[in-house]
Design an enzyme around this catalytic site. Structure first.
Site, PDB file in Angstrom:
ATOM      1  N   SER A 199      10.305  57.999 -26.233  1.00 22.50           N
ATOM      2  CA  SER A 199      10.413  56.562 -26.510  1.00 22.50           C
ATOM      3  C   SER A 199       9.089  55.904 -26.151  1.00 22.50           C
ATOM      4  O   SER A 199       8.312  56.427 -25.331  1.00 22.50           O
ATOM      5  CB  SER A 199      11.531  55.945 -25.661  1.00 22.50           C
ATOM      6  OG  SER A 199      11.497  54.532 -25.695  1.00 22.50           O
ATOM      7  N   TYR A 205      15.971  54.567 -17.532  1.00 19.91           N
ATOM      8  CA  TYR A 205      15.693  54.974 -18.916  1.00 19.91           C
ATOM      9  C   TYR A 205      14.201  55.241 -19.118  1.00 19.91           C
ATOM     10  O   TYR A 205      13.801  56.276 -19.665  1.00 19.91           O
ATOM     11  CB  TYR A 205      16.168  53.896 -19.881  1.00 19.91           C
ATOM     12  CG  TYR A 205      15.876  54.218 -21.328  1.00 19.91           C
ATOM     13  CD1 TYR A 205      16.628  55.163 -22.013  1.00 19.91           C
ATOM     14  CD2 TYR A 205      14.824  53.597 -22.007  1.00 19.91           C
ATOM     15  CE1 TYR A 205      16.353  55.476 -23.340  1.00 19.91           C
ATOM     16  CE2 TYR A 205      14.545  53.901 -23.328  1.00 19.91           C
ATOM     17  CZ  TYR A 205      15.311  54.845 -23.982  1.00 19.91           C
ATOM     18  OH  TYR A 205      15.031  55.155 -25.292  1.00 19.91           O
TER      19      TYR A 205
END
Length: 266
Positions: free
Chosen positions: A148, A161
């Site tokens: 990501s 995350y």
């Protein structure tokens, strides 16, 4: 892009985690359209079955469905054992399954934090470790790990995350170097905000910038694989942010990230 897809997928067996929606589903559709055999993995058995029927009908694909919750410790090993027992030889592993939570750590449940790390980090590393030896023994194979843009800087309000995706990026880049002489291709794909079910869990405040499509992410991955890159960021604006953020003073980068995903009042 069809040339790259044909080169990668035709006649190959592709295992995709998180295949029931979003980027995983887009990989499954692209691989099936170019003559791949599929092993689809996700928690939702009914959704996987529907996708398998769609791909079999549209592309006459061979599809093996394995419902599995990779947030459960040991699930990766069980998945690998089931694939081997079925006589399936995985040529391409797409580690796409992942989850993100939006909110401060002080309000999080410890069990949810552990499950997020198990899914985003442990299962990905576990599956890569289990399937890689057979690929290197055959001197061919591909590992695609979905990271990501959150991997490039700390993300307040999404601390766990961001940290898990930083692991995926670092782990995959190192593995790219380790496998360069083995015939195995390895890449970390770093999407920004993408039009998937991710934000059904993380919430709309976690979305930054214009969302790209899952198909865009697949296109980016295929181009970068063809060029033997260790990692790639999807989207020009996302790539610019990913390049600039690590070069900023830490307080500036963290502050900018915090403002971009700050929970909305009420």
């Amino acid at each position: 892009m069809s040339v790259y897809a044909t080169e990668l997928f035709t006649g190959k067996t592709v295992l995709i985690t998180g295949a029931s929606s979003g980027i995983g589903r887009a990989f499954a559709q692209r691989a099936a359209a170019h003559g791949a055999r599929l092993v689809l993995v996700a928690r939702r058995a009914a959704v996987l079955a529907e996708l398998a029927t769609e791909l079999q009908t549209r592309h006459d694909s061979q599809v093996h469905v394995i419902p599995c919750d990779l947030a459960i410790p040991g699930a990766g090993t069980q998945l690998h054992d089931e694939v081997v027992a079925a006589g399936l030889e995985v040529d391409i592993l797409v580690n796409n399954a992942g989850v993100g939570a939006h909110g401060d750590l002080v309000a999080a449940r410890a069990a949810d934090v552990v499950a997020q790390i198990q899914l985003n980090v442990t299962a990905l590393a576990e599956l890569t470790t289990l399937f890689l030896p057979a690929m290197t023994a055959r001197r061919q194979g591909t590992v695609i790990n979905i990271a990501s843009t959150a991997a490039f800087q700390a993300i307040p309000h999404m601390a766990v995350y961001g940290a898990t995706k930083a692991f995926v990026l670092s782990f995959t880049r190192a593995l790219w170097a380790e496998t360069k002489a083995t015939g195995v291709r390895v890449i970390a794909v770093c999407p920004g905000a993408t039009d998937t079910e991710f934000f059904d869990i993380a919430g709309e405040a976690a979305s930054v910038g214009r969302r790209r499509s899952p198909g865009d992410v697949v296109d980016t991955a295929l181009r970068a694989l063809h060029r033997h890159r260790p990692s790639v960021v999807d989207g020009i604006s996302n790539a610019a942010v990913a390049m600039i953020s690590p070069r900023l003073p830490a307080r500036v980068a963290i502050g900018a990230a915090e403002r971009s995903v700050r929970p909305t009042a009420g």
